[in-house]
Structures are given as structure tokens and as C-alpha cells.
Design a protein around this motif. Structure first.
Motif, mmCIF file in Angstrom:
data_model
loop_
_atom_site.group_PDB
_atom_site.id
_atom_site.type_symbol
_atom_site.label_atom_id
_atom_site.label_comp_id
_atom_site.label_asym_id
_atom_site.label_seq_id
_atom_site.Cartn_x
_atom_site.Cartn_y
_atom_site.Cartn_z
ATOM 1 N N ALA A 48 4.071 89.062 76.201
ATOM 2 C CA ALA A 48 4.292 88.377 74.940
ATOM 3 C C ALA A 48 3.430 87.142 74.881
ATOM 4 O O ALA A 48 3.021 86.600 75.888
ATOM 5 N N ALA A 49 3.163 86.660 73.665
ATOM 6 C CA ALA A 49 2.330 85.467 73.504
ATOM 7 C C ALA A 49 3.049 84.255 74.073
ATOM 8 O O ALA A 49 4.235 84.071 73.882
ATOM 9 N N PRO A 50 2.353 83.396 74.839
ATOM 10 C CA PRO A 50 2.958 82.202 75.378
ATOM 11 C C PRO A 50 3.390 81.258 74.264
ATOM 12 O O PRO A 50 2.858 81.284 73.167
ATOM 13 N N ALA A 51 4.335 80.415 74.603
ATOM 14 C CA ALA A 51 4.806 79.433 73.628
ATOM 15 C C ALA A 51 3.830 78.272 73.589
ATOM 16 O O ALA A 51 3.931 77.333 74.360
ATOM 17 N N ARG A 52 2.851 78.332 72.712
ATOM 18 C CA ARG A 52 1.838 77.289 72.598
ATOM 19 C C ARG A 52 1.343 77.281 71.157
ATOM 20 O O ARG A 52 1.545 78.229 70.416
ATOM 21 N N PRO A 53 0.687 76.205 70.757
ATOM 22 C CA PRO A 53 0.202 76.139 69.375
ATOM 23 C C PRO A 53 -0.761 77.279 69.068
ATOM 24 O O PRO A 53 -1.478 77.771 69.937
ATOM 25 N N ALA A 54 -0.772 77.719 67.797
ATOM 26 C CA ALA A 54 -1.689 78.783 67.401
ATOM 27 C C ALA A 54 -3.127 78.352 67.611
ATOM 28 O O ALA A 54 -3.982 79.161 67.980
ATOM 29 N N LEU A 55 -3.428 77.070 67.397
ATOM 30 C CA LEU A 55 -4.777 76.543 67.571
ATOM 31 C C LEU A 55 -4.729 75.325 68.480
ATOM 32 O O LEU A 55 -3.949 74.400 68.242
ATOM 33 N N SER A 56 -5.534 75.321 69.523
ATOM 34 C CA SER A 56 -5.580 74.186 70.445
ATOM 35 C C SER A 56 -7.032 73.821 70.726
ATOM 36 O O SER A 56 -7.922 74.680 70.689
ATOM 37 N N PHE A 57 -7.267 72.540 71.007
ATOM 38 C CA PHE A 57 -8.621 72.066 71.274
ATOM 39 C C PHE A 57 -8.545 70.943 72.295
ATOM 40 O O PHE A 57 -7.700 70.048 72.196
ATOM 41 N N THR A 58 -9.412 71.012 73.313
ATOM 42 C CA THR A 58 -9.494 69.940 74.298
ATOM 43 C C THR A 58 -10.947 69.537 74.490
ATOM 44 O O THR A 58 -11.868 70.362 74.379
ATOM 45 N N ILE A 59 -11.151 68.268 74.780
ATOM 46 C CA ILE A 59 -12.463 67.738 75.127
ATOM 47 C C ILE A 59 -12.316 66.987 76.443
ATOM 48 O O ILE A 59 -11.379 66.201 76.617
ATOM 49 N N GLU A 95 0.430 88.007 67.995
ATOM 50 C CA GLU A 95 1.390 87.950 69.099
ATOM 51 C C GLU A 95 0.772 88.462 70.394
ATOM 52 O O GLU A 95 1.110 87.994 71.478
ATOM 53 N N ARG A 96 -0.167 89.396 70.296
ATOM 54 C CA ARG A 96 -0.756 90.009 71.477
ATOM 55 C C ARG A 96 -2.159 89.503 71.816
ATOM 56 O O ARG A 96 -2.617 89.657 72.946
ATOM 57 N N LEU A 97 -2.847 88.916 70.870
ATOM 58 C CA LEU A 97 -4.255 88.564 71.067
ATOM 59 C C LEU A 97 -4.470 87.068 71.040
ATOM 60 O O LEU A 97 -4.092 86.386 70.078
ATOM 61 N N ARG A 98 -5.073 86.548 72.114
ATOM 62 C CA ARG A 98 -5.461 85.135 72.157
ATOM 63 C C ARG A 98 -6.958 85.049 72.402
ATOM 64 O O ARG A 98 -7.503 85.705 73.302
ATOM 65 N N LEU A 99 -7.634 84.236 71.591
ATOM 66 C CA LEU A 99 -9.074 84.050 71.677
ATOM 67 C C LEU A 99 -9.385 82.671 72.231
ATOM 68 O O LEU A 99 -8.622 81.714 72.033
ATOM 69 N N SER A 100 -10.524 82.539 72.896
ATOM 70 C CA SER A 100 -10.948 81.233 73.418
ATOM 71 C C SER A 100 -12.455 81.105 73.269
ATOM 72 O O SER A 100 -13.192 82.102 73.235
ATOM 73 N N PHE A 101 -12.916 79.874 73.178
ATOM 74 C CA PHE A 101 -14.347 79.608 73.116
ATOM 75 C C PHE A 101 -14.611 78.277 73.789
ATOM 76 O O PHE A 101 -14.042 77.244 73.404
ATOM 77 N N GLY A 102 -15.441 78.300 74.818
ATOM 78 C CA GLY A 102 -15.750 77.080 75.556
ATOM 79 C C GLY A 102 -17.223 76.743 75.494
ATOM 80 O O GLY A 102 -18.080 77.638 75.485
ATOM 81 N N ILE A 103 -17.522 75.460 75.419
ATOM 82 C CA ILE A 103 -18.895 74.962 75.483
ATOM 83 C C ILE A 103 -18.937 73.897 76.563
ATOM 84 O O ILE A 103 -18.130 72.950 76.553
ATOM 85 N N ALA A 141 -2.594 91.514 75.159
ATOM 86 C CA ALA A 141 -1.407 91.983 75.878
ATOM 87 C C ALA A 141 -1.075 93.399 75.437
ATOM 88 O O ALA A 141 -0.765 93.643 74.269
ATOM 89 N N ILE A 142 -1.138 94.333 76.374
ATOM 90 C CA ILE A 142 -0.790 95.726 76.076
ATOM 91 C C ILE A 142 0.721 95.872 75.941
ATOM 92 O O ILE A 142 1.228 96.518 75.019
ATOM 93 N N ASP A 143 1.446 95.267 76.879
ATOM 94 C CA ASP A 143 2.907 95.247 76.827
ATOM 95 C C ASP A 143 3.368 94.013 77.580
ATOM 96 O O ASP A 143 2.567 93.101 77.829
ATOM 97 N N ARG A 144 4.628 93.981 77.966
ATOM 98 C CA ARG A 144 5.172 92.805 78.638
ATOM 99 C C ARG A 144 4.485 92.536 79.981
ATOM 100 O O ARG A 144 4.350 91.393 80.405
#
Length: 323
Positions: A48-59, A95-103, A141-144
Motif C-alpha cells: 500500500a502507499a506509504p502515509a506521506r504527502p502526495a507531493l514532496s520536495f527536498t533541497i 495508491e500503487r505508483l510513486r514517482l521520483s526525480f532527483g537532480i 506496488a503489485i500487492d501488499r
């Protein structure tokens, strides 16, 4: 169209210089150094998707200094200063897909003395070197229990004035994750990346996130691991080790024209991380470079010289700011 590296790295170089004033997190790059968002994709194969904001950004501005060390097969010595800044974007697309992009942007300053004892009749071939890395990633995430991870690596590294075509390397990673319990998540796969004038790099991808107990945790750091202990709600202490690789294209006016410097090393150290507020964390680290090897290749990929350093101390500082 050809662009010189300084034009691409102008912003990164400026930010790196600013970061030096604040003064690399221990989470710096290596081989493909995945971004923190990408590392989460590797290390968190949950269902399952972790409990975190839908959009996050760190520098994360960062700096590091490796003290002078002598080389084993010559009379040369070298010290290294680095400054950089990392940008990491994460998006929970479903719920199943999380994307990331790093520079990642990084500047390094190598200070060789007596370089002629490594390569006769040659001056110090490198002064300042720059690196920019783009790392898109995804976790589905395919399943749990099961999940799949994957992403790409685009990197440009070289001295000032080197063209992008001569400084570029490319690769990707992929793997399968399994969640054994709420406390243990593992990922296994492979990282493949081209190198400058050298064989393609193929290394295993091993993602680990293990909450041993309420205070102790173990997790991977690209090609390495970190064991952390929670001292208080604001302070976490950890020990770490990893394998780092950096390849730089040398300038055409270098003593090795259009050649390549390969810098491989293994740091072992400790970090104290202080989180004064939920969105800000400061990390101070120190340790030793227990193994380091320099290889110098000409423009055709012929190895001209190589040498290893004796162990050297290093210190570093980073500031992570989240939004």
C-alpha cells in the motif's frame, strides 16, 4: 548542438559554491548515486502507499573535505574538497505508483602535489571538476508484499569547457521488492551504467530497510549501508560505509588531453543528524577513506597510470530542507 559543461553547470556551480559556505551528505553519489527519492523507491517495496504527502520536495546543500593523503606507488599526495546540492521531488501518483526525480550538482577540487611521480613528465591533470546527474525513478506496488522499481541515470562529469557529448554517461536500474513484515523491506535488482572510456558498469541493486527495534534501523545507501540509532526525537547517530565511483572527462589542455580520471573509494564514518524542526535537518559526519584508487586513461581508453592512497580522514556537513 554542442554545449560546454560550464553552461549546463552554471547554476549547479553557483549553488555548489553557496553550499560550500554552509558546507555532502553521506548520501552523496557514487555510481549512479540515486537521489533520496529514488533511494526510497529502492528501499520501500511496500504494497500500500506509504502515509506521506502526495507531493514532496527536498533541497540538500552539502560540503566535504578529504584531508591530504600520500599515494602508495609514488611520492604524490592529494586532498579533495567537494560542494554540492541535491534536489529531490517525489509524487504519489496513485495508491500503487510513486514517482521520483532527483537532480544532483557537485563541484570537486583535486589538489595533487608531485604528480610527476605518478605519470612522468606530466603536470597535475585536473583542478576543478563538475558533475550533474539526473535520476528519474518509480515504484509500483503489485500487492501488499510485492513491488517493482526502476529508473534511469543521466550523468555529465568533467572539467570546465568539456562538451556534453564527451562527458555524458547513461544507465538505469530495475528490481523487485518484497515486504516480509512492517519492519523489514528488501529489494533486489541490478544497476547498469556506461563509463567514460571504460567497460559498462554492472552492479547489484540491494535495497534494505529494517527497523530492528524502536531505536535501531538498518538501510541501504546506494552501494553501501547505514546503521542508525535514535538518541532522541531530534538526534539520530549512525555509522555507514559505501562504495563511490566518479569518472571525469579531462579538458583538451590537460596534461592528459581529453583523457579520463577515475576516482573510486570506500569511506567509513559516523554521522550525527539533528532535526530542530520537521522540515529542517543538519548532519555532521566524519570518518576515513579506507580505500581509494585513481586511474588515468588517455582519450582512447588506454590506462596510463593508477595508484592507491593511504587512509585519509574526511569531514562533511549537510542541511536538508523539506517542503
Amino acid at each position: 548542438m554542442s554545449f560546454a559543461i560550464p553552461r549546463v553547470l552554471g547554476l549547479a556551480g553557483l549553488l555548489c559554491s553557496a553550499a560550500a559556505a554552509v558546507a555532502q551528505t553521506s548520501e552523496s553519489p557514487l555510481v549512479p548515486a540515486p537521489s533520496s527519492g529514488e533511494a526510497q523507491a529502492q528501499s520501500e517495496p511496500t504494497g500500500a502507499a506509504p502515509a506521506r504527502p502526495a507531493l514532496s520536495f527536498t533541497i540538500t546543500p552539502r560540503g566535504e573535505y578529504t584531508f591530504e593523503s600520500s599515494l602508495r606507488k609514488s611520492d604524490a599526495e592529494v586532498s579533495i574538497s567537494r560542494a554540492g546540492v541535491d534536489f529531490d521531488l517525489g509524487y504519489q501518483a496513485s495508491e500503487r505508483l510513486r514517482l521520483s526525480f532527483g537532480i544532483e550538482g557537485e563541484a570537486s577540487w583535486y589538489n595533487f602535489s608531485n604528480f610527476g611521480s605518478i605519470l612522468p613528465n606530466a603536470n597535475d591533470p585536473i583542478d576543478d571538476a563538475y558533475l550533474v546527474r539526473f535520476a528519474p525513478g518509480a515504484r509500483f506496488a503489485i500487492d501488499r508484499s510485492w513491488s517493482i522499481v526502476g529508473g534511469g541515470i543521466i550523468e555529465f562529469a568533467g572539467e570546465r569547457g568539456v562538451s556534453l557529448g564527451d562527458a555524458g554517461t547513461y544507465g538505469g536500474f530495475g528490481g523487485v521488492g518484497y515486504r516480509f513484515s512492517d519492519d523489514l523491506l528488501l529489494t533486489a535488482g541490478v544497476i547498469i551504467k556506461s563509463r567514460l572510456e571504460d567497460d559498462v558498469l554492472v552492479v547489484p541493486l540491494l535495497g534494505v530497510r529494517w527497523q530492528i527495534n524502536d531505536r535501531l534501523s538498518l538501510e541501504n545507501e546506494t552501494l553501501g549501508f547505514r546503521l542508525s540509532a535514535k538518541v532522541s526525537d531530534q538526534i539520530v547517530c549512525s555509522i555507514f560505509t559505501r562504495y563511490e565511483i566518479r569518472d571525469y572527462r579531462l579538458a583538451d589542455d590537460s596534461s592528459i588531453p581529453d583523457g579520463v580520471l577515475e576516482d573510486s573509494r570506500v569511506p567509513v564514518g559516523a554521522t550525527v543528524k539533528w532535526t530542530p524542526s520537521p522540515n529542517v535537518a543538519l548532519a555532521l559526519r566524519a570518518g576515513a577513506i579506507v580505500w581509494q584508487r585513481f586511474e588515468f586513461l588517455d582519450a582512447q581508453g588506454v590506462r596510463l597510470a593508477d595508484d592507491r592512497t593511504r587512509p585519509a580522514a574526511f569531514v562533511g556537513l549537510s542541511v536538508e530542507i523539506g517542503f
